[in-house]
Design an enzyme around this catalytic site. Structure first.
Site: not given
Ligand code: PNS
Length: 184
Positions: A34, A58, A107, A145
């Protein structure tokens, strides 16, 4: 009027809009992968907002406050990086921050399917929100992570994979001797 436009073109001021990008994620916790993406984005854009998702579905190890504090600690030297927690839909937050785009790290090809789906869904929700994919250094391809937490939980060595402050925080959570021995 033409004179003003000419002066603007000559000074290049029309290019001086602040370019802000948002780097969203769970960051539970921040890894060196990150951090690598954050550093790359900070070199390309005027302002990078690391947006820590509060509603990560999660069962996170760290609270949103802890995750934000860890990102703040690890990015202190990057003057154009800010850290914020966000809740709700990402697209709404992007516009509220005045950001022009979302950064996501890729990645490996295995990341692509989900990231592609998310990018297109976000575009469906708000067509002004662009997604830019950035590749972390290849040595971080294997890093996540989830794996870092698993290693720390079993007392393994996580120092090569996370910033120093994150290593300490993991040691505090799991009481891992290897991580506790860090001095900086
Ligand atoms: O590090 P991650 O868990 O891959 O991040 C995922 C994240 C937090 C970016 C994604 O789940 C997100 O954008 N959540 C906010 C809710 C949202 O907008 N969901 C629709 C995504 S299409």
């Amino acid at each position: 009027m033409l004179g003003n436009r000419l002066a603007e073109l000559l000074s290049g001021s029309e290019f001086h809009d602040v370019r802000t990008v948002l780097y969203p994620g769970s960051f539970d916790p921040l890894t060196n992968g990150h951090l690598d993406v954050i550093e790359r984005a900070a070199r390309l854009f005027d302002r990078v907002i690391v947006a820590v998702a509060q509603n990560a579905e999660k069962n996170p190890l760290f609270t949103p406050e802890e995750r934000c504090a860890l990102v703040v600690g690890a990015t202190r030297r990057l003057r154009n990086v800010q850290v914020r927690a966000f809740d709700g839909l990402l697209v709404n937050y992007v516009r509220g921050c005045g950001a022009q785009a979302v950064i996501r790290g890729l990645r490996a090809v295995s990341d692509f399917e989900f990231e592609f789906q998310m990018a297109l869904m976000n575009r469906k929700l708000d067509e002004r929100v662009e997604t830019i994919f950035m590749m972390p250094k290849d040595t971080y391809t294997f890093l996540s992570s989830r794996l870092v937490k698993e290693i720390a939980r079993h007392g393994g060595e996580v120092r090569p994979f996370v910033p120093t402050n994150v290593g300490r925080a993991l040691a505090a959570k799991f009481g891992s001797a290897s991580s506790k021995s860090q001095t900086t």
